[in-house]
Design a protein around this motif. Sequence first.
Motif, short mmCIF file in Angstrom:
data_model
loop_
_atom_site.label_atom_id
_atom_site.label_comp_id
_atom_site.label_asym_id
_atom_site.label_seq_id
_atom_site.Cartn_x
_atom_site.Cartn_y
_atom_site.Cartn_z
N TRP A 103 34.41 -3.29 -30.98
CA TRP A 103 33.88 -2.77 -29.72
C TRP A 103 34.92 -1.95 -28.96
O TRP A 103 34.55 -1.09 -28.15
CB TRP A 103 33.38 -3.91 -28.85
CG TRP A 103 32.05 -4.43 -29.27
CD1 TRP A 103 31.03 -3.74 -29.85
CD2 TRP A 103 31.58 -5.78 -29.11
NE1 TRP A 103 29.95 -4.56 -30.05
CE2 TRP A 103 30.25 -5.82 -29.62
CE3 TRP A 103 32.13 -6.95 -28.61
CZ2 TRP A 103 29.50 -7.00 -29.63
CZ3 TRP A 103 31.38 -8.12 -28.61
CH2 TRP A 103 30.07 -8.13 -29.12
N SER A 158 31.17 -6.94 -33.06
CA SER A 158 30.19 -8.03 -33.00
C SER A 158 30.84 -9.19 -32.26
O SER A 158 32.03 -9.15 -31.92
CB SER A 158 29.78 -8.47 -34.41
OG SER A 158 30.88 -9.03 -35.10
N ALA A 159 30.09 -10.26 -32.06
CA ALA A 159 30.61 -11.40 -31.32
C ALA A 159 31.79 -12.06 -32.02
O ALA A 159 32.65 -12.66 -31.36
CB ALA A 159 29.51 -12.43 -31.10
N ASP A 160 31.86 -11.96 -33.35
CA ASP A 160 33.02 -12.52 -34.05
C ASP A 160 33.99 -11.45 -34.54
O ASP A 160 34.98 -11.76 -35.20
CB ASP A 160 32.58 -13.42 -35.22
CG ASP A 160 31.70 -12.71 -36.23
OD1 ASP A 160 31.46 -11.50 -36.06
OD2 ASP A 160 31.25 -13.36 -37.18
N HIS A 161 33.69 -10.19 -34.22
CA HIS A 161 34.62 -9.10 -34.52
C HIS A 161 34.66 -8.15 -33.31
O HIS A 161 34.30 -6.98 -33.39
CB HIS A 161 34.17 -8.34 -35.78
CG HIS A 161 35.04 -7.18 -36.13
ND1 HIS A 161 36.41 -7.27 -36.28
CD2 HIS A 161 34.74 -5.87 -36.34
CE1 HIS A 161 36.90 -6.09 -36.58
NE2 HIS A 161 35.92 -5.22 -36.61
N ARG A 217 29.27 -8.27 -23.25
CA ARG A 217 28.80 -8.26 -24.64
C ARG A 217 28.98 -9.59 -25.36
O ARG A 217 28.20 -9.93 -26.26
CB ARG A 217 29.54 -7.16 -25.42
CG ARG A 217 29.30 -5.76 -24.87
CD ARG A 217 29.92 -4.69 -25.75
NE ARG A 217 29.80 -3.36 -25.13
CZ ARG A 217 29.79 -2.24 -25.80
NH1 ARG A 217 29.91 -2.24 -27.12
NH2 ARG A 217 29.69 -1.08 -25.17
#
Length: 259
Positions: free
Chosen positions: A154, A147-150, A237
């Motif tokens: 990815w 995710s954007a903070d994890h 992303r």
Amino acid sequence: MPIDFHDTANRRTYSGREADASWRQALTGLTDPAGAVVVDVGCGGGSYTRAWHELGAASVIGVDFSEPILAEARAAHGQLPGVTFEAGEATATGLPDACADVVFERALIHHVADLVAVAAEAARVLRPGGTFFVQDRTPDDVALPGSADHPRGWLFEIFPRLLDVENARRPTGPAVMRALAAAGFGALTTTSLWEVRRRYADRENYLAELAQRTGRSILHELSDAELEHLVAELRGRLPEGPVVEQDRWTLWSGQLGVA
């Protein structure tokens, strides 16, 4: 290929970070470091050695097996009162028996094959009633989606073979608990910790660090071309603007000789 910790080119790979408030709150919720003697095994660049000092430890000994990385730790933090750095292995620190109140090992045990030997060395170094903290990722932690903070999640979506590498080296929760119990630790606890790894002013700052493989040994499994592809994928992303990178860890603790 895996990271070579003895290569001088990697001497700064674990330098230049600060332990985040998320980590400090978690650890001080479990122990009071004031006046303690702390051993930070696998200290790397010394970020957490310094953090224990700032939390009030009377003295902190950082131990690592990489002389180039230790040299960077000494240059950055060796001037702090009560802070020293020593060369040693996780299974043979070279420190005296019963010299510490706390032994802390962060992001270390997935690099060491014999968990029981690691725990036994911590038990030898600790005074009776001392506390052993182990912070690492389990396969369950690694499997969390990106995710954007994890964004770490990815990595394994973009290069699935990296997940096989991670799962092969990451300890399971039961295996760590068995090793601690075998070494004489009791009052065993396990908690999950979402720790902010670093805060970046914008996406490009994050990607520039990623491109250098800084502080991320798993990226040494990628070729330069694969790393370029990973950076390009993550650029698509991640939103523009600041990046707050978080990772989930498992934190185990046990007290020596306490049932």
